[in-house]
Design an enzyme around this catalytic site. Structure first.
Site, PDB file in Angstrom:
ATOM      1  N   ASP A  53      42.347  34.530  33.831  1.00  0.00           N
ATOM      2  CA  ASP A  53      40.964  35.020  33.786  1.00  0.00           C
ATOM      3  C   ASP A  53      39.930  33.933  33.529  1.00  0.00           C
ATOM      4  OD1 ASP A  53      41.453  37.687  34.451  1.00  0.00           O
ATOM      5  OD2 ASP A  53      42.184  38.096  32.435  1.00  0.00           O
ATOM      6  N   ASP A  60      44.051  41.735  39.999  1.00  0.00           N
ATOM      7  CA  ASP A  60      42.750  41.315  39.463  1.00  0.00           C
ATOM      8  C   ASP A  60      42.497  39.821  39.687  1.00  0.00           C
ATOM      9  OD1 ASP A  60      44.379  43.205  38.157  1.00  0.00           O
ATOM     10  OD2 ASP A  60      43.115  43.301  36.407  1.00  0.00           O
ATOM     11  N   GLY A  83      57.371  45.245  42.110  1.00  0.00           N
ATOM     12  CA  GLY A  83      56.040  45.606  41.641  1.00  0.00           C
ATOM     13  C   GLY A  83      56.137  46.536  40.440  1.00  0.00           C
ATOM     14  N   ARG A 124      41.215  50.711  39.685  1.00  0.00           N
ATOM     15  CA  ARG A 124      40.509  49.428  39.541  1.00  0.00           C
ATOM     16  C   ARG A 124      41.234  48.314  40.279  1.00  0.00           C
ATOM     17  NH1 ARG A 124      39.417  49.804  34.669  1.00  0.00           N
ATOM     18  NH2 ARG A 124      40.649  48.220  33.614  1.00  0.00           N
ATOM     19  N   TRP A 145      39.536  45.880  42.782  1.00  0.00           N
ATOM     20  CA  TRP A 145      39.624  44.400  42.708  1.00  0.00           C
ATOM     21  C   TRP A 145      40.102  43.857  44.053  1.00  0.00           C
ATOM     22  CZ3 TRP A 145      36.836  42.942  38.966  1.00  0.00           C
ATOM     23  CH2 TRP A 145      37.025  43.271  37.624  1.00  0.00           C
TER      24      TRP A 145
HETATM   25  N1  GLY Z   1      41.423  42.601  34.596  1.00  0.00           N
HETATM   26  C1  GLY Z   1      41.813  43.621  33.699  1.00  0.00           C
HETATM   27  C2  GLY Z   1      41.288  44.970  34.049  1.00  0.00           C
HETATM   28  O1  GLY Z   1      40.739  45.187  35.110  1.00  0.00           O
HETATM   29  O2  GLY Z   1      41.402  45.845  33.242  1.00  0.00           O
END
Ligand code: GLY
Length: 384
Positions: free
Chosen positions: A102, A163, A221, A235, A239
């Site tokens: 990150d 992400d 996975g 999410r 992403w």
């Molecule tokens: N990158 C962590 C989340 O989207 O929660």
């Protein structure tokens, strides 16, 4: 002014007002990842001072401040974002909580922004250091960047997550700044592997995927924050839409554009009636499950990114209309009506662990504001 523009102007006014208040409340502290009962408090963790710079979300706060500065041209926002820079410089210089992919999120929105908008050289240096540290996480025998933890941690070794696509722009930027192609080569290879293994044949995505770090063999996975290993965590899918589209921007690899479109089509075909996704796309109206407004905001930015690259025609029109439907629903139905210092409510951070369920979150706020910026200023030069 037509109705849509009235909605966006009102939404921007409200968001800027909240950011202005938070600027005073938090000063040089960082809000927590998520709200508690719709209120952000300064983050806390053992071993750190209250409001310190740790974890993966701190840059979404200066990211909001830089957007507010660009939207208003008011120096107060710029000064507030600049006041946070020393903590990002200190964090990379002293290697504080940086065993994570990150670094892209963290240094793009805090330091690349400061360099891009105000030419602040120490911010540029910090972002380059972060890019250098990020490529040390590339597992040579595989070609992917490990997501979390120390590289020797057996529980994390060989694991990637979708992400991470948003962390690649820091590497493209580092190549552009230094003339050194290695950063781009690492990002391109990582994105190819995610395309091949995290995207399933039915256009859904795994949240996380493991490789054997010694042999390079792709393993399996898993989910971390989704409902099930084989479900589609909303999410993660969002992403993927934004992440593959951004990776197309910097590589012009057409397979990334095509992948972003496949994920976008699945996402749009599985939305509930008010256009804001449930936290996992296995759920639909009547399920009683929570929405993830942050996934919706990220997906809007992904669709808007796709609009840059697609030719005029039915597909482009569908994405433009869908982006507006989602954004207007967020502005009208998912922003605070009672006491709150968040821009957007009703997101889910991690339902399996019951963290940040039906709350505001820093990244949701950031991407909601970026979506409003993209919608109202199509020429905006993005930070990614
Ligand atoms: N990158 C962590 C989340 O989207 O929660």
């Amino acid at each position: 002014m037509n109705k849509a523009n009235q909605i966006y102007s009102q939404a921007l006014r409200t968001a800027l007002d909240t950011i202005g208040r938070n600027m005073t409340t938090f000063a040089t502290m960082f809000p927590d990842n998520v709200t508690r009962a719709n209120i952000y408090y300064p983050r806390t963790r053992d071993g750190f001072a209250i409001g310190d710079n740790f974890d993966w979300t701190t840059s979404f706060w200066p990211g909001q401040l830089w957007l507010a500065y660009e939207l208003t041209d008011k120096d107060d926002y710029c000064l507030a974002a600049k006041r946070l820079l020393p903590s990002f410089i200190n964090r990379i210089d002293n290697q504080i909580d940086i065993d994570t992919h990150d670094l892209g999120f963290l240094y793009t929105l805090s330091c690349v922004t400061a360099w891009q908008l105000r030419g602040i050289e120490p911010a540029r240096q910090a972002a380059l250091k972060a890019a250098d540290y990020l490529i040390t996480r590339c597992l040579e025998n595989v070609g992917v960047i490990q997501a979390w933890g120390d590289l020797s941690d057996p529980n994390q070794r060989g694991r990637t997550i979708i992400d991470s696509l948003l962390n690649m722009p820091l590497l493209y930027w580092a190549s552009e700044q230094t003339g050194e192609p290695h950063y781009t080569a690492v990002a391109h290879r990582h994105t190819e592997l995610l395309r091949d293994y995290l995207v399933r044949d039915d256009d859904t995505t795994y949240h996380t995927f493991y490789w054997n770090p010694e042999t390079g063999e792709p393993l399996f996975g898993r989910t971390e924050q989704g409902h099930a290993d084989d479900s589609c965590w909303a999410r993660g899918q969002a992403w993927g839409i934004l992440g593959f589209a951004l990776n197309y921007r910097y590589t012009r690899d057409h397979s990334f554009l095509a992948t972003a479109q496949r994920l976008a089509d699945y996402f749009l075909n599985h939305l509930p009636s008010d256009h804001v996704t449930y936290w996992d796309m296995v759920f639909s109206d009547g399920s009683g499950e929570e929405r993830d407004s942050s996934a919706a905001a990220i997906a809007v930015c992904g669709l808007q990114e796709l609009l840059h690259w697609l030719p005029a025609g039915d597909v482009r029109e569908r994405y433009a209309e869908s982006a507006e439907n989602i954004l207007q629903s967020l502005a009208q139905n998912y922003t605070p009506t009672g006491e709150s210092n968040a821009l957007l409510l009703h997101s889910v951070y991690d339902k399996p662990k019951m963290v940040g369920v039906d709350e505001g979150c820093l990244w949701g706020d950031y991407f909601y504001l970026e979506a409003l910026m993209r919608q109202t200023n199509p020429e905006w030069q993005l930070y990614w």
